[in-house]
Design an enzyme around this catalytic site. Sequence first.
Site, PDB file in Angstrom:
ATOM      1  N   TYR A  84       0.818  -1.211   0.000  1.00 33.92           N
ATOM      2  CA  TYR A  84       0.000   0.000   0.000  1.00 33.92           C
ATOM      3  C   TYR A  84       0.853   1.263   0.000  1.00 33.92           C
ATOM      4  CZ  TYR A  84      -4.407  -2.302  -0.104  1.00 33.92           C
ATOM      5  OH  TYR A  84      -5.478  -3.036  -0.534  1.00 33.92           O
ATOM      6  N   HIS A 122      -5.238  -2.333   7.017  1.00 33.54           N
ATOM      7  CA  HIS A 122      -4.610  -3.367   6.193  1.00 33.54           C
ATOM      8  C   HIS A 122      -3.599  -4.203   6.981  1.00 33.54           C
ATOM      9  CE1 HIS A 122      -6.484  -2.380   2.423  1.00 33.54           C
ATOM     10  NE2 HIS A 122      -6.211  -1.117   2.590  1.00 33.54           N
TER      11      HIS A 122
END
Length: 754
Positions: A282, A437
């Site tokens: 990410y 996440h």
Amino acid sequence: MRNYIVLLVLLNFLFLSCNANQNDSKNLSGNENEIHPKLILTKKGVEEIRSHLGKLPLFDASLEKVKQEVDQEIELGIQVPIPKDYSGGYTHERHKRNFLMIQKAGVLYQILQDDKYGNYVKDMLFAYAKMYPTLPIHPKPRSYARGKLFWQCLNDSNWLVYASQGYDCIYNFLSEEERSVLENDLFKPFADYISIQNPQFFNRVHNHSTWGNAAVGMIALVMNDDALLDRALYGIKNAALASNAKDNDGGFIKNKEGKAGYFANLEEPFSPDGYYTEGPYYQRYAMYPFLIFAEALQNVKPEYEVFKFKNNVLLNSIDALLQLTDADGEFFPINDGQKGMSYYSRELVTAVDVAYAYGGNNSGLLSIAEKQQKVTLDDAGLAVALAIKDGKATLFDKKSVNLSDGSKGDEGGVGILRYGEEDLTLVFKYAAQGLSHGHYDKLSFSLFEKGEEVLQDYGLARYVNVEQKGGGNYLKENKTWAKQTIAHNTVIQDEISHFQGKYEIGSKHHSELHFFNADNSDVQLISAKENNAYPGSKMHRTLAVVKDEKYTKPYVLDVFRITSDQPHQFDLPYYYFGQPISMNFDVNTSSSIQPLGSKNGYQHLWLEATGQGATTSQFTWLNHNKFYTISSNTSKQDELLFARIGANDPNFNLRNDPGFIIRRKNVKQTVFATVIESHGTYSPVSEFSVSATSNIKKVQVVYDSEEYTVVQITNVENEVKTLIISNRDTNNQTKHSLKVNNKEFSWVGPFYFK
């Protein structure tokens, strides 16, 4: 006659003026702020690019590739279907393709001065301007913030980040009336929708919001809308309170009633070392909006000095991200991460070029750009292409490094130990939760040899943009398997995930670095503690990468110490790849396999075989024609489990990868000591195996106390290596002495190895 000539001159002048406006700078005002392009491409940059066309192989090749791509799209014609699909579906992929083409065609218009590209961008944007005012919210209901063009505001923001660049490139190609239509019917309502109408998306610290902030900010810069820019920089509520005053740390003052906006997203998720708390997958995704908006701010609003923010954290982050790749350039799958994503992605092409252009001309970045074989078609890409042509590239320095986590660098981290030219690379995660996440895997590690996974981290359970697999979105197995602790190479207590697998608990805690030492390339260590994953239990793991002349390759020594106030069952899995070859203990298999457990990820493991521990249990497997062995201190009371991922998976969403689990029951205090060894090869052509057996004879924990843990490794020639870990004192100047089995050991610092 004279009046006739004067009239002709005036008419000719008017004709030339109108023609110039039509072709290059319609309604260009005298205001310097109206000079376009100005975001990523600049007017000066375009002129310099044009002057070098045909002279820079890397830039010219990149330009030709983009030209071919856009020309093919122009031949297909403009398509703006009514949105209806999830990721991977036709409408999703079409609109995604469109925003990429808007940006690329805009760049081609500027560089090649061909109206074909300007008209293509214009017609595309007007097609959206006609459709957007009538669009309802996207029909797919899964997202917490549904977009209009896409099923989530995140992808709508992607669209606006790229479209704003295309609009900037053709700004002066358009008339004032045309710009008014686009801004009032498309861009302003678009920016309002993803921000004011979706504050739950826009006003948070997350990679989603970073895209939203950059989207609103970049279109604001094109339109010279300072109010919209403040919203992007500081969040919705306090945009009006934003100022250019700097705080004591050199950062601009952020939202005063809560952290939101671009600067908050730049401040909070990044550590001073540049590690992004959600993990490298990410970080890669977020780097594009972070950097592209920073570049635009630097060009249009240099007074913000965005590349100096938080002691150059953006530039530091690119170096950190490149360090978080294996020998093939693929990102380590920490937290939610899709395997195979690498620095060859378009985001990292941009990141490398921007870092070189704005970060002091780091010549090591040029070697990455050479591998990428492309540059961005803008000022930064030109700088890289020129430097490569001039022979300035040097090898990027990938090294052993400890990257701190947390905005202040005090929330654990990720350590990377590398031997040689990535002959062996160990990645140790002792970080913070990683926002939404994050996975529940404190003190986990993965291992690579020359870019190949030896011991894996599973990564995410998702097939990105594969519509058949849940619309390309996260699968339910991401929560039931991939995030659970058993999916990782770390200790699990009583078959319960760290922090009970609850975000609210995990986000409050992080592990603590004990020590990191990579001064000697032949003996590199990292050690960390986790005291909150289980109430009443403390975990301490030390990992060493060792190169010994008696061994053909470097090996890993793993020492995992657990103390608890109650007896527990502890499982330590190692997820490997390949074919089991041998083991020095008996194995029992069953004709009908069953899941290993019923919850917390255990329900997804098939139990294929069991064994009973030996004094030193050894398991050897073969993968990619290389032999590997795990040697671990065990006893007859320990269970050795062979498992395989895939139970309770009716849609075949999980990979059927194998794992080897050491299970120790009914203990309050214990130490798992394990050597992971790469030691030989097999040739299917010659049908010879070389060094197919382990060089380890014994692995023993010979002493353990609150002060010290002592592990000894005995090789097949009966030579002994001793690792002593100071469990409390990590001062590099402290002198230690310890007597073990009638032998005196003396050393300075937190460890001894000899």
